[in-house]
Design a protein around this motif. Structure first.
Motif, PDB file in Angstrom:
ATOM      1  N   GLY A  77      30.386   5.512  31.400  1.00 19.83           N
ATOM      2  CA  GLY A  77      29.691   6.751  31.615  1.00 19.83           C
ATOM      3  C   GLY A  77      29.432   7.302  30.422  1.00 19.83           C
ATOM      4  N   PHE A  78      28.775   8.539  30.444  1.00 19.65           N
ATOM      5  CA  PHE A  78      28.753   9.359  29.273  1.00 19.65           C
ATOM      6  C   PHE A  78      29.717  10.004  28.594  1.00 19.65           C
ATOM      7  CE2 PHE A  78      24.989   9.548  32.141  1.00 19.65           C
ATOM      8  CZ  PHE A  78      23.792   9.352  31.128  1.00 19.65           C
ATOM      9  N   VAL A  79      29.775  10.316  27.305  1.00 23.77           N
ATOM     10  CA  VAL A  79      30.748  10.864  26.447  1.00 23.77           C
ATOM     11  C   VAL A  79      30.616  12.120  26.553  1.00 23.77           C
ATOM     12  CG1 VAL A  79      32.121  11.074  24.356  1.00 23.77           C
ATOM     13  CG2 VAL A  79      31.211   8.925  25.092  1.00 23.77           C
ATOM     14  N   ALA A  80      29.376  12.635  26.346  1.00 26.99           N
ATOM     15  CA  ALA A  80      28.859  14.068  26.052  1.00 26.99           C
ATOM     16  C   ALA A  80      27.659  14.304  26.879  1.00 26.99           C
ATOM     17  CB  ALA A  80      29.161  14.608  24.949  1.00 26.99           C
ATOM     18  N   ASP A  81      27.441  15.477  27.059  1.00 30.25           N
ATOM     19  CA  ASP A  81      25.868  15.902  27.819  1.00 30.25           C
ATOM     20  C   ASP A  81      24.613  15.413  26.680  1.00 30.25           C
ATOM     21  OD1 ASP A  81      27.137  16.935  29.620  1.00 30.25           O
ATOM     22  OD2 ASP A  81      26.807  19.100  29.106  1.00 30.25           O
ATOM     23  N   ILE A  82      25.069  15.332  25.246  1.00 30.40           N
ATOM     24  CA  ILE A  82      23.925  14.993  24.395  1.00 30.40           C
ATOM     25  C   ILE A  82      23.365  13.653  24.577  1.00 30.40           C
ATOM     26  CG2 ILE A  82      25.619  14.274  22.850  1.00 30.40           C
ATOM     27  CD1 ILE A  82      22.123  15.771  22.186  1.00 30.40           C
ATOM     28  N   GLU A  83      24.176  12.665  25.198  1.00 31.17           N
ATOM     29  CA  GLU A  83      23.685  11.385  25.341  1.00 31.17           C
ATOM     30  C   GLU A  83      22.677  11.357  26.592  1.00 31.17           C
ATOM     31  OE1 GLU A  83      27.118   8.107  24.338  1.00 31.17           O
ATOM     32  OE2 GLU A  83      27.649   9.376  26.085  1.00 31.17           O
ATOM     33  N   LEU A  84      22.475  12.262  27.323  1.00 35.89           N
ATOM     34  CA  LEU A  84      21.428  12.372  28.286  1.00 35.89           C
ATOM     35  C   LEU A  84      20.015  12.046  27.614  1.00 35.89           C
ATOM     36  CD1 LEU A  84      21.249  12.733  31.473  1.00 35.89           C
ATOM     37  CD2 LEU A  84      20.729  15.090  31.054  1.00 35.89           C
ATOM     38  N   SER A  85      19.840  12.674  26.255  1.00 34.75           N
ATOM     39  CA  SER A  85      18.562  12.508  25.583  1.00 34.75           C
ATOM     40  C   SER A  85      18.365  11.041  25.364  1.00 34.75           C
ATOM     41  CB  SER A  85      18.727  13.134  24.151  1.00 34.75           C
ATOM     42  OG  SER A  85      19.755  12.666  23.334  1.00 34.75           O
ATOM     43  N   GLU A  86      19.252  10.081  25.651  1.00 36.63           N
ATOM     44  CA  GLU A  86      18.792   8.623  25.317  1.00 36.63           C
ATOM     45  C   GLU A  86      18.166   7.978  26.295  1.00 36.63           C
ATOM     46  OE1 GLU A  86      20.431   6.581  22.376  1.00 36.63           O
ATOM     47  OE2 GLU A  86      19.722   8.608  22.036  1.00 36.63           O
ATOM     48  N   VAL A  87      18.049   8.793  27.712  1.00 33.05           N
ATOM     49  CA  VAL A  87      17.375   8.038  28.596  1.00 33.05           C
ATOM     50  C   VAL A  87      15.846   8.452  28.605  1.00 33.05           C
ATOM     51  CG1 VAL A  87      17.019   8.435  31.169  1.00 33.05           C
ATOM     52  CG2 VAL A  87      19.199   8.684  30.297  1.00 33.05           C
ATOM     53  N   TRP A  88      15.191   7.152  28.382  1.00 32.08           N
ATOM     54  CA  TRP A  88      13.698   7.203  28.043  1.00 32.08           C
ATOM     55  C   TRP A  88      12.976   8.128  29.364  1.00 32.08           C
ATOM     56  CZ3 TRP A  88       8.984   5.578  30.543  1.00 32.08           C
ATOM     57  CH2 TRP A  88       8.228   5.575  29.535  1.00 32.08           C
ATOM     58  N   GLY A  89      11.766   9.053  28.727  1.00 36.80           N
ATOM     59  CA  GLY A  89      11.253   9.738  29.721  1.00 36.80           C
ATOM     60  C   GLY A  89      11.734  11.248  30.200  1.00 36.80           C
ATOM     61  N   LEU A  90      13.057  11.479  29.629  1.00 32.69           N
ATOM     62  CA  LEU A  90      13.410  12.857  29.928  1.00 32.69           C
ATOM     63  C   LEU A  90      13.072  13.860  28.979  1.00 32.69           C
ATOM     64  CD1 LEU A  90      17.068  12.303  31.148  1.00 32.69           C
ATOM     65  CD2 LEU A  90      15.087  12.871  32.444  1.00 32.69           C
ATOM     66  N   SER A  91      12.327  14.767  29.102  1.00 32.79           N
ATOM     67  CA  SER A  91      11.901  15.849  28.201  1.00 32.79           C
ATOM     68  C   SER A  91      12.897  16.713  27.990  1.00 32.79           C
ATOM     69  CB  SER A  91      10.757  16.517  28.841  1.00 32.79           C
ATOM     70  OG  SER A  91      10.927  17.295  29.950  1.00 32.79           O
ATOM     71  N   PRO A  92      12.927  17.370  26.924  1.00 34.00           N
ATOM     72  CA  PRO A  92      14.107  18.470  26.566  1.00 34.00           C
ATOM     73  C   PRO A  92      13.946  19.549  27.733  1.00 34.00           C
ATOM     74  CG  PRO A  92      12.831  18.204  24.665  1.00 34.00           C
ATOM     75  CD  PRO A  92      12.031  17.554  25.762  1.00 34.00           C
ATOM     76  N   GLU A  93      12.943  19.904  28.406  1.00 33.34           N
ATOM     77  CA  GLU A  93      12.853  20.900  29.362  1.00 33.34           C
ATOM     78  C   GLU A  93      13.568  20.418  30.663  1.00 33.34           C
ATOM     79  OE1 GLU A  93       9.526  21.728  26.859  1.00 33.34           O
ATOM     80  OE2 GLU A  93      10.325  19.889  27.755  1.00 33.34           O
ATOM     81  N   VAL A  94      13.410  19.119  30.935  1.00 32.19           N
ATOM     82  CA  VAL A  94      13.952  18.452  32.140  1.00 32.19           C
ATOM     83  C   VAL A  94      15.486  18.397  31.777  1.00 32.19           C
ATOM     84  CG1 VAL A  94      14.082  16.525  33.766  1.00 32.19           C
ATOM     85  CG2 VAL A  94      12.015  17.369  32.973  1.00 32.19           C
ATOM     86  N   ILE A  95      15.837  18.002  30.610  1.00 30.40           N
ATOM     87  CA  ILE A  95      17.193  17.810  30.464  1.00 30.40           C
ATOM     88  C   ILE A  95      18.035  19.285  30.453  1.00 30.40           C
ATOM     89  CG2 ILE A  95      18.902  17.365  28.160  1.00 30.40           C
ATOM     90  CD1 ILE A  95      17.066  15.223  27.504  1.00 30.40           C
TER      91      ILE A  95
END
Length: 295
Positions: A199-217
């Motif tokens: 799993g993820f270490v921290a919330d910042i790793e969610l930005s590695e998912v392709w197609g997720l814009s900063p607003e959606v994150i």
């Protein structure tokens, strides 16, 4: 000697006849082309073979030229880099216009909007727009019913850590409740989570998912957060060896050597943010790299 040069009439006639036959054969040999027909046929066959070889060489050359052309795969135009834009055929001014627009935290959501921002020609847009791939929530937005808008406004309130759902345990159905997250994006989030093996270490790793814009994150993190991070090795930046540094994501041997050189010149780093001064350091990924380092 006299006996050798005296001939009878019969002998003399025989000599003349022999000379006539020799001269006739010589004339026939020199003036009648016996093999002209065969030579013409051979020349025609050789010419046809040469033409065939030329056609084959030309076809191979065209295939090689086609193979050398850069292949274009579907991509999100919001993430066009300088090199990507150059290979696509964009001018420096057009690339700069796109980057300036993105620096204002705005997104291109259609081919027409891409042309308005970059000022590319109609012919270029017609060639490149079929390869544009925008996120699902842009191409297939969910209809906002009255009930959905109301539930979204309620969920937009800031939640405490305990109220949020663990991002490492969230299901696809739970993720799809966030505005902007469809079936494919939720699958990508879960796929990225499984790829990290723990799993993820921290919330910042969610930005590695392709197609997720900063607003959606931002909307995702309003309802979800990492509560059970995976175990990772954290290295002391001022003591880590090159082999340890290359174990960190986005750091290769060249960057690791540059970090060690910069560390020596500085007599040790005083802050993790000083890594941005290292030559060829992937600055855009510093927040993820910092997860694996400490002072």
């Amino acid at each position: 000697m006299k006996s050798h040069f005296q001939f009878t009439n019969q002998q003399r006639n025989g000599i003349f006849l022999l000379l006539a036959i020799v001269l006739t054969l010589q004339c026939v040999y020199w003036f009648i082309p016996f093999d002209s027909g065969i030579t013409d046929i051979e020349n025609i066959e050789n010419t046809n073979k040469i033409k065939g070889f030329k056609k084959e060489i030309d076809s191979l050359r065209l295939i090689e030229i086609e193979n050398k052309k850069p292949k274009i795969y579907p991509f999100n135009p919001n993430y066009i880099t300088d090199y990507k834009g150059y290979t696509l055929g964009m001018s420096i001014a057009e690339i700069d216009r796109l980057h300036k627009y993105r620096d204002t935290n705005k997104w291109v959501n259609s081919a027409k909007e891409f042309q308005q921002v970059t000022k590319v020609s109609d012919s270029f847009l017609e060639t490149i727009s079929p390869f544009f791939k925008f996120p699902d929530w842009v191409t297939n937005p969910k209809p906002q019913t009255q009930g959905y808008s109301k539930s979204y406004s309620n969920s937009s309130k800031i939640k405490t850590f305990s109220q949020k759902i663990d991002l490492n345990k969230a299901t696809a159905v739970q993720l799809q409740k966030v505005y902007g997250i469809g079936e494919k994006l939720s699958e990508r989030i879960i796929k990225e989570r499984h790829k990290l093996k723990g799993g993820f270490v921290a919330d910042i790793e969610l930005s590695e998912v392709w197609g997720l814009s900063p607003e959606v994150i931002e909307r995702v993190l309003n309802d979800f957060t990492v509560k059970t991070p995976r175990a990772i090795n954290v290295y002391n930046l001022n003591m880590a060896t090159r082999d340890q540094l290359v174990m960190i994501q986005y750091i290769d041997y060249e960057v690791a050597n540059n970090i060690i050189e910069e560390r020596t010149l500085r007599d040790g780093f005083k802050s993790l943010d000083e890594l941005q001064k290292v030559e060829d350091f992937p600055i855009k990924k510093i927040d993820i790299i910092k997860l694996y380092l400490q002072l």
